[in-house]
Design an enzyme around this catalytic site. Sequence first.
Site, PDB file in Angstrom:
ATOM      1  N   SER B 153       0.847  -1.197   0.000  1.00 19.26           N
ATOM      2  CA  SER B 153       0.000   0.000   0.000  1.00 19.26           C
ATOM      3  C   SER B 153       0.877   1.239   0.000  1.00 19.26           C
ATOM      4  CB  SER B 153      -0.898  -0.002   1.238  1.00 19.26           C
ATOM      5  OG  SER B 153      -1.553   1.251   1.353  1.00 19.26           O
ATOM      6  N   TYR B 166      -0.851  -0.592  10.793  1.00 20.46           N
ATOM      7  CA  TYR B 166      -1.172  -0.811   9.385  1.00 20.46           C
ATOM      8  C   TYR B 166      -0.007  -0.331   8.534  1.00 20.46           C
ATOM      9  CZ  TYR B 166      -3.695  -0.953   4.954  1.00 20.46           C
ATOM     10  OH  TYR B 166      -4.074  -1.241   3.666  1.00 20.46           O
TER      11      TYR B 166
HETATM   12  N1  LIG Z   1      -8.941  -0.333  -0.175  1.00 20.89           N
HETATM   13  C1  LIG Z   1      -7.885   0.414  -0.221  1.00 20.89           C
HETATM   14  O1  LIG Z   1      -7.981   1.645  -0.317  1.00 20.89           O
HETATM   15  C2  LIG Z   1      -6.518  -0.187  -0.164  1.00 20.89           C
HETATM   16  C3  LIG Z   1      -5.438   0.621  -0.383  1.00 20.89           C
HETATM   17  C4  LIG Z   1      -4.163   0.078  -0.352  1.00 20.89           C
HETATM   18  C5  LIG Z   1      -3.998  -1.265  -0.089  1.00 20.89           C
HETATM   19  N2  LIG Z   1      -5.079  -2.049   0.126  1.00 20.89           N
HETATM   20  C6  LIG Z   1      -4.849  -3.459   0.403  1.00 20.89           C
HETATM   21  O2  LIG Z   1      -5.546  -4.226  -0.535  1.00 20.89           O
HETATM   22  C7  LIG Z   1      -5.811  -5.493   0.008  1.00 20.89           C
HETATM   23  C8  LIG Z   1      -7.269  -5.853  -0.243  1.00 20.89           C
HETATM   24  O3  LIG Z   1      -8.097  -5.060   0.517  1.00 20.89           O
HETATM   25  P1  LIG Z   1      -9.497  -4.539   0.040  1.00 20.89           P
HETATM   26  O4  LIG Z   1      -9.425  -3.072   0.064  1.00 20.89           O
HETATM   27  O5  LIG Z   1      -9.914  -5.199  -1.185  1.00 20.89           O
HETATM   28  O6  LIG Z   1     -10.395  -4.972   1.282  1.00 20.89           O
HETATM   29  P2  LIG Z   1     -11.340  -6.216   1.536  1.00 20.89           P
HETATM   30  O7  LIG Z   1     -12.476  -6.200   0.613  1.00 20.89           O
HETATM   31  O8  LIG Z   1     -11.633  -6.212   2.991  1.00 20.89           O
HETATM   32  O9  LIG Z   1     -10.429  -7.452   1.175  1.00 20.89           O
HETATM   33  C9  LIG Z   1      -9.556  -8.047   2.072  1.00 20.89           C
HETATM   34  C10 LIG Z   1      -9.366  -9.491   1.654  1.00 20.89           C
HETATM   35  O10 LIG Z   1      -8.436 -10.109   2.528  1.00 20.89           O
HETATM   36  C11 LIG Z   1      -8.982 -11.284   3.039  1.00 20.89           C
HETATM   37  N3  LIG Z   1      -8.541 -11.605   4.381  1.00 20.89           N
HETATM   38  C12 LIG Z   1      -8.542 -10.822   5.458  1.00 20.89           C
HETATM   39  N4  LIG Z   1      -8.112 -11.493   6.520  1.00 20.89           N
HETATM   40  C13 LIG Z   1      -7.845 -12.738   6.128  1.00 20.89           C
HETATM   41  C14 LIG Z   1      -7.387 -13.918   6.765  1.00 20.89           C
HETATM   42  N5  LIG Z   1      -7.113 -13.966   8.069  1.00 20.89           N
HETATM   43  N6  LIG Z   1      -7.243 -15.047   6.043  1.00 20.89           N
HETATM   44  C15 LIG Z   1      -7.504 -15.024   4.723  1.00 20.89           C
HETATM   45  N7  LIG Z   1      -7.928 -13.956   4.059  1.00 20.89           N
HETATM   46  C16 LIG Z   1      -8.098 -12.820   4.749  1.00 20.89           C
HETATM   47  C17 LIG Z   1     -10.465 -11.045   3.037  1.00 20.89           C
HETATM   48  O11 LIG Z   1     -11.167 -12.277   2.982  1.00 20.89           O
HETATM   49  P3  LIG Z   1     -11.944 -12.947   4.229  1.00 20.89           P
HETATM   50  O12 LIG Z   1     -12.420 -11.827   5.092  1.00 20.89           O
HETATM   51  O13 LIG Z   1     -13.018 -13.723   3.576  1.00 20.89           O
HETATM   52  O14 LIG Z   1     -10.954 -13.818   4.915  1.00 20.89           O
HETATM   53  C18 LIG Z   1     -10.647 -10.276   1.757  1.00 20.89           C
HETATM   54  O15 LIG Z   1     -10.757 -11.173   0.672  1.00 20.89           O
HETATM   55  C19 LIG Z   1      -5.435  -5.421   1.466  1.00 20.89           C
HETATM   56  O16 LIG Z   1      -4.155  -6.004   1.648  1.00 20.89           O
HETATM   57  C20 LIG Z   1      -5.355  -3.938   1.726  1.00 20.89           C
HETATM   58  O17 LIG Z   1      -4.484  -3.649   2.754  1.00 20.89           O
HETATM   59  C21 LIG Z   1      -6.349  -1.521   0.093  1.00 20.89           C
END
Ligand SMILES: NC(=O)c1ccc[n+]([C@@H]2O[C@H](COP(=O)([O-])OP(=O)(O)OC[C@H]3O[C@@H](n4cnc5c(N)ncnc54)[C@H](OP(=O)(O)O)[C@@H]3O)[C@@H](O)[C@H]2O)c1
Lengths: 472, 262
Positions: B153, B166
């Site tokens: 990120s 984070y």
């Molecule tokens: N949204 C943003 O603005 C942003 C910006 C920069 C980086 N990111 C990064 O992008 C990635 C995806 O996030 P997102 O924004 O798409 O949010 P999200 O919809 O909450 O996705 C997070 C994913 O991670 C999985 N996950 C979480 N805990 C887990 C565990 N213990 N075991 C297995 N899977 C797990 C979740 O699946 P389950 O809950 O089903 O396990 C879900 O599929 C993350 O690493 C986040 O830090 C997001």
Amino acid sequence: MSLSSLPYQRLTYLENFGHSLRAASYLYKPTTPEQIAEIFQFAKKNGLSVTLRGAGRSYNDAALNGGGIVMDIQDMNRILEWNPSTGVIKAEPGVTLQKLWQHVLPDGWWPPVVSGTMYTTLGGCLGMNIHGKNNYKMGTIGEHVIELTALLPTGAEVTCSPSHNADLFYALISGMGMLGVFTSITMQMKKVYSGLLEVHAFPAHNLHEHLNAIAETAPTHDYTVGWLDSTATGSGLGRGQLHTAKYLHEGEDPNPKQTLQVSYQTLPSNLFWVFPKSIIHYFMAPFMNNPGVWLINTAKYIASLRESRYRQAHAAFHFLLDYVPNWEKAYGRGGLIQYQSFLPKETAEDAWRELLTLSHKRGLPSYLGVTKRHRPDKFLLSHAVDGFSLALDFKVTASNRARLRDMLQEFDRIVLEAGGRFYFAKNSETTPETALRFLGKETVERFKALKRRTDPHNLLESDLFRRVFGSL
Amino acid sequence: MPDPRLPAATPLRPRRTAIVVGASSGIGAALTRKLAAEGYTVAAVARRADLLETLCAEINAAHGEARALPFPHDVTDYDSVPATLQKILRTFGHLDLFVYNAGIQHHVRLDEFDFEKDRAMLETNLLGAVAWLNPVGAMFHALKAGHIVGISSVAGDRGRIGAPAYNASKAALTTYLESLRNRLTRRGVTVTTIKPGFVDTDILRAAPKKNFFWLITSEQAAEGIWKAIRARKQTAYVPPQWGLLMLIIRHIPSFIFRRLSF
Ligand SMILES: NC(=O)c1ccc[n+]([C@@H]2O[C@H](COP(=O)([O-])OP(=O)(O)OC[C@H]3O[C@@H](n4cnc5c(N)ncnc54)[C@H](OP(=O)(O)O)[C@@H]3O)[C@@H](O)[C@H]2O)c1
Ligand SMILES: Cc1cc2nc3c(=O)[nH]c(=O)nc-3n(C[C@H](O)[C@H](O)[C@H](O)COP(=O)(O)OP(=O)(O)OC[C@H]3O[C@@H](n4cnc5c(N)ncnc54)[C@H](O)[C@@H]3O)c2cc1C
């Protein structure tokens, strides 16, 4: 289950002979039956399957096992016993046909059945029960095995022959390495009185003539094989060149001592004395496209119109393809596949006319065609028929895959309707339905029953086995 | 036994394969769809099995064949990682692409100091990644091929006032991936670090403040990630303008940064 002990460092990409398929496997190279037994134990403990691999010369996924263990038996390659007066040899499964003929020829013997390459191993050859250019006369390689020992995944060692444990004997041979591991093989060699063969080369102007010529020459010749110009269309469809050969009788070779020497047989390492053979495939590559192959095939056909008779060394006659090492690499990134069909003599001509016509209509010509004469055999997963086989090589490219797949499905339908069979060392796209149709339910059930007996935990599985038998 | 859901791989039907860890929602779900559309067969890994089932069913229906398979798994169950990976390898036969996308963000108030929240973030975002990247790295090292993608990120580029753990988890992930890249490049393995900016997913929706800019959808993020994968990039900001902004932000001196409220 904790798999942190998995031997990741053994992971290797292995390919089929045509470089058109790869799979990642944990590679082991055992040298003794004890090590094989240990690997089976390890596999069972860790929920992994095991595939045996010889020289990996099968055109398809027979010696591949994605995500599982591959046991490469090439280091088990000792000749255990050789009796030059009876021609009986006992060898380990990793012995190649090359090592075999080089061992026996100086004493006046030759392997009764060989494949078109000498780099295959005895284990691999028995796993598939290979045939040679003399299949109609000498049968498959399995018919010359006097006795064999095999290690079963259960840990049991069995000795089999046509009269002892016969059911296993006829299934282990042809069983695609799915019932047990050959650990030693005792075979009868064929007596020869010269290192040379009497060869006759002559053209066939169309498919009808081609198959007739094979059928007519077979009974009176020790070998017969056809090259089919698979780029020819219209009235020349199925044209090509035949090569028949006879062993020399005692006394016909003025100097057998010399011709039986390995050095006399050995393939030259330079072509035209200048190019090292190892680089020739680079020169072939620019021709491996439809117009290029048409040109080469046409030139070859025109050259073949001049009938000729000559004496040729065994190795040169049989292992022509080995003259150009890595020739298959000339096919480029997508590699190649082979489609070989075995048809009864009554239906072969019509079915192959249909196949060849279809391939031209689709703009997907084969680049190499080879024909042979066959006879049926008693082995369980037999590919042979009383008829002929036609092997067609196809270049695979990113843009032709889907069309080629459709076409081969139609090929399968045509061949099945004509009562044909297929070979598990070659075809890569055979479906479970097709296999069931040509093998018959009873054969499949017998094979599965034997497998339950020799391998109750299903440790032996290859990608080929899963593809074809997984759902049967 | 073969996985009845997958057609056999053959020379005329070769398979490109990928694992997406964190595939059940947001960016991971969109990337799984994108990879399937590009012809990959994808192992979709996450905890919420129902979401994975729905996603895979939708993808497979759209393509008329199995291109996505669910593998329910919790990345903080570190001991089960090798077995899950092995199961996927056995099902696929080989592995071309590995994407670690699982991540959580617990929001902490400026006066809140909560070890449990921090630990959870470090466990999922960092230790889970390390649990997967070790066996995957070992595999690709041995195979001398493969592509690893880590979804880090922009938040890892600087330690900000509102998200110590984070930020630290993403900074550590970025550094871990850099080391891995330096180890594995010589073995023919590509390692790509993705740094998304604001993406409209559940993570952002849960955030207390909504002062986002350059906000993109998960689909847009997946598109950007796919571009970086195809180009075998080492690091990619998604969308790209974040690269310039973070260059500036990384150079803001600490005496100013301490006074900023983001
Ligand atoms: N949204 C943003 O603005 C942003 C910006 C920069 C980086 N990111 C990064 O992008 C990635 C995806 O996030 P997102 O924004 O798409 O949010 P999200 O919809 O909450 O996705 C997070 C994913 O991670 C999985 N996950 C979480 N805990 C887990 C565990 N213990 N075991 C297995 N899977 C797990 C979740 O699946 P389950 O809950 O089903 O396990 C879900 O599929 C993350 O690493 C986040 O830090 C997001
Ligand atoms: C150029 C060329 C020409 C060919 N010409 C012919 C031909 O004329 N006639 C013909 O019949 N075939 C021919 N083939 C096919 C080839 O002979 C077979 O595929 C043969 O099985 C390859 O032997 P291999 O040692 O490479 O075995 P692999 O391909 O490595 O393995 C073949 C099978 O044997 C099993 N196996 C290997 N070792 C053992 C063991 N110790 N115990 C039990 N099972 C084992 C494997 O599991 C696998 O199922 C040709 C192939 C090429 C590349």
